[in-house]
Motif scaffolding. Structure first.
Motif, short mmCIF file in Angstrom:
data_model
loop_
_atom_site.label_atom_id
_atom_site.label_comp_id
_atom_site.label_asym_id
_atom_site.label_seq_id
_atom_site.Cartn_x
_atom_site.Cartn_y
_atom_site.Cartn_z
N LEU A 27 44.34 41.42 41.63
CA LEU A 27 45.43 41.25 42.59
C LEU A 27 46.16 39.93 42.39
O LEU A 27 47.39 39.89 42.31
N LEU A 28 45.40 38.83 42.30
CA LEU A 28 46.02 37.52 42.17
C LEU A 28 46.78 37.36 40.86
O LEU A 28 47.87 36.79 40.82
N ASN A 29 46.19 37.89 39.78
CA ASN A 29 46.89 37.80 38.49
C ASN A 29 48.17 38.65 38.49
O ASN A 29 49.18 38.27 37.90
N THR A 30 48.12 39.81 39.16
CA THR A 30 49.31 40.64 39.27
C THR A 30 50.41 39.92 40.03
O THR A 30 51.58 39.91 39.61
N LEU A 31 50.06 39.31 41.15
CA LEU A 31 51.04 38.57 41.95
C LEU A 31 51.58 37.37 41.18
O LEU A 31 52.79 37.07 41.24
N THR A 32 50.70 36.70 40.44
CA THR A 32 51.13 35.53 39.67
C THR A 32 52.08 35.93 38.56
O THR A 32 53.12 35.29 38.34
N ILE A 33 51.74 37.00 37.85
CA ILE A 33 52.60 37.47 36.76
C ILE A 33 53.96 37.93 37.30
O ILE A 33 55.01 37.64 36.71
N ARG A 34 53.96 38.62 38.44
CA ARG A 34 55.22 39.06 39.04
C ARG A 34 56.08 37.85 39.43
O ARG A 34 57.31 37.86 39.22
N HIS A 35 55.43 36.82 39.96
CA HIS A 35 56.16 35.61 40.32
C HIS A 35 56.77 34.94 39.08
O HIS A 35 57.93 34.50 39.11
N ILE A 36 56.01 34.89 37.99
CA ILE A 36 56.50 34.27 36.75
C ILE A 36 57.68 35.05 36.19
O ILE A 36 58.68 34.48 35.75
N ILE A 37 57.58 36.39 36.23
CA ILE A 37 58.66 37.23 35.70
C ILE A 37 59.94 37.02 36.52
O ILE A 37 61.04 36.89 35.97
N ARG A 38 59.79 36.99 37.85
CA ARG A 38 60.96 36.78 38.70
C ARG A 38 61.57 35.41 38.46
O ARG A 38 62.80 35.27 38.37
N ALA A 39 60.73 34.38 38.36
CA ALA A 39 61.23 33.02 38.13
C ALA A 39 61.93 32.92 36.78
O ALA A 39 62.96 32.24 36.65
N THR A 40 61.40 33.59 35.78
CA THR A 40 62.01 33.58 34.46
C THR A 40 63.37 34.27 34.48
O THR A 40 64.34 33.82 33.86
N ARG A 41 63.46 35.39 35.22
CA ARG A 41 64.73 36.13 35.32
C ARG A 41 65.80 35.26 35.99
O ARG A 41 66.95 35.21 35.55
N VAL A 42 65.39 34.58 37.07
CA VAL A 42 66.33 33.69 37.76
C VAL A 42 66.77 32.56 36.85
O VAL A 42 67.95 32.19 36.80
N ARG A 43 65.83 32.01 36.09
CA ARG A 43 66.16 30.91 35.19
C ARG A 43 67.15 31.36 34.12
O ARG A 43 68.08 30.63 33.77
N ARG A 44 66.95 32.55 33.60
CA ARG A 44 67.87 33.07 32.59
C ARG A 44 69.29 33.22 33.15
O ARG A 44 70.28 32.91 32.48
N GLU A 45 69.36 33.71 34.37
CA GLU A 45 70.67 33.89 34.99
C GLU A 45 71.35 32.55 35.23
O GLU A 45 72.56 32.40 35.01
N LEU A 46 70.56 31.56 35.66
CA LEU A 46 71.13 30.24 35.91
C LEU A 46 71.60 29.57 34.63
O LEU A 46 72.58 28.81 34.62
N LEU A 47 70.92 29.86 33.53
CA LEU A 47 71.28 29.27 32.25
C LEU A 47 72.30 30.10 31.48
O LEU A 47 72.60 29.83 30.32
N GLY A 48 72.78 31.18 32.13
CA GLY A 48 73.84 31.96 31.53
C GLY A 48 73.37 32.90 30.44
O GLY A 48 74.16 33.28 29.58
#
Length: 334
Positions: A195-216
């Motif tokens: 459960l914790l690893n799933t939540l952590t991985i989902r958080h990392i994926i979301r943060a990476t997606r946001v970072r990509r959008e911010l960096l164009g």
């Protein structure tokens, strides 16, 4: 599978496991104690505790009962109080290793996903307290295992060997205790780590997606910045952690459940019994976890690998220096 084949596999498997696992965990302990591998003190606390627990598992759970029975039978370790204590320490070391893995997973979840709580929780003092609490609670929980054995025979007024009391399988109290132990280890760690690893991985994926959008680079562009690379490594590491733990423990979990549901016997000794074979296979895989647990967390660090390489090379470098000094001394004397 008859006893000869299973016995042959055990005779080869356990010495190899001990020969590989004990040096690996010992090196890990030395490296983490030196504190030069670039890990925070909080992480080092957990990894060090896990390495010590895994080393104890290999000594108490592999060398003493397994290798001793094969190569050094009829020793003081066969006295009933002694073998009962060894079994208690064995179970406790395994549970401690498992729950330290859970504690470390929680720490990483807080550090990555709960930024507001990170500064308060992810500290060396908290890690030390959690490690101590895990060790104390697992010991108190498992202390009942010392009392499940009775002497197999009496030799010269000495109680020898350990067999599980028949009441362990029939008494409602003992059955409830065994169910509780099975739920707490390894079923609950299965659920928590996954459960914790799933939540952590989902958080990392979301943060990476946001970072990509911010960096164009959200429209199919490539992003090769260090932050994204670190997050990708974190996902791979977390998947390896949960996958390794589940694969190496799932057979043991099924075995424990079958023992209860089928009114089976722990360690029945009948090597033609499928339940016995299942139990032995589960124990072998579970023991392997003591060799891979710390490696999965720590070897992924480049500085850790460099420290390991330096420690391995140190005796050879020192020997070379001594030889050169000795040759130089002799040449000066001549």
């Amino acid at each position: 599978m008859d006893r000869t084949i299973l016995g042959y596999i055990k005779t080869v498997y356990y010495p190899i496991l001990a020969a590989c696992g004990i040096p690996a965990n010992t090196l890990t302990i030395v490296v983490l104690t030196r504190g030069r591998c670039g890990l925070s003190k909080c992480i080092s606390r957990y990894l060090l505790a896990m390495a010590v627990a895994d080393l104890i598992v290999l000594i108490v759970n592999i060398i003493l009962p397994q290798i001793k029975d094969m190569h050094f039978p009829a020793s003081i370790l066969d006295y009933t109080p002694v073998c009962s204590l060894i079994f208690l320490l064995s179970v406790d070391a395994i549970d401690c290793s498992v729950w330290l893995t859970v504690a470390f997973t929680i720490d990483r979840f807080v550090a990555i996903c709960l930024r507001k709580l990170r500064d308060k929780y992810c500290k060396e003092s908290i890690a030390a307290m959690v490690v101590t609490l895990v060790c104390v609670l697992t010991f108190l929980l498992n202390i009942g295992f010392y009392f499940i054995f009775e002497p197999a025979e009496t030799i010269d007024n000495q109680q020898m060997f350990c067999i599980i009391k028949s009441a362990f399988y029939t008494s409602p109290l003992w059955v409830a205790y065994y169910w509780l132990r099975t739920i707490l280890t390894p079923f609950t760690p299965f659920v928590l780590i996954s459960l914790l690893n799933t939540l952590t991985i989902r958080h990392i994926i979301r943060a990476t997606r946001v970072r990509r959008e911010l960096l164009g680079s959200g429209n199919g562009g490539s992003l090769n910045d260090q932050e994204t690379a670190n997050r990708r490594k974190s996902i791979v590491l977390l998947l390896t952690i949960s996958g390794s733990f589940i694969l190496l423990w799932v057979v043991n979990l099924f075995y424990k459940i079958f023992v209860i549901l089928t009114d089976g016997r722990l360690f029945p000794g009948d090597y033609t019994n499928p339940l016995t074979i299942l139990g032995e296979a589960g124990f072998m895989l579970q023991s392997l976890n003591s060799c891979t647990n710390t490696v999965i967390y720590a070897v992924a660090q480049k500085k850790f690998r460099a420290e390991i390489a330096m420690l391995i090379k140190s005796p050879f470098i020192l020997t070379k220096i001594l030889i050169n000094q000795n040759l130089l001394k002799r040449s000066l004397e001549i």
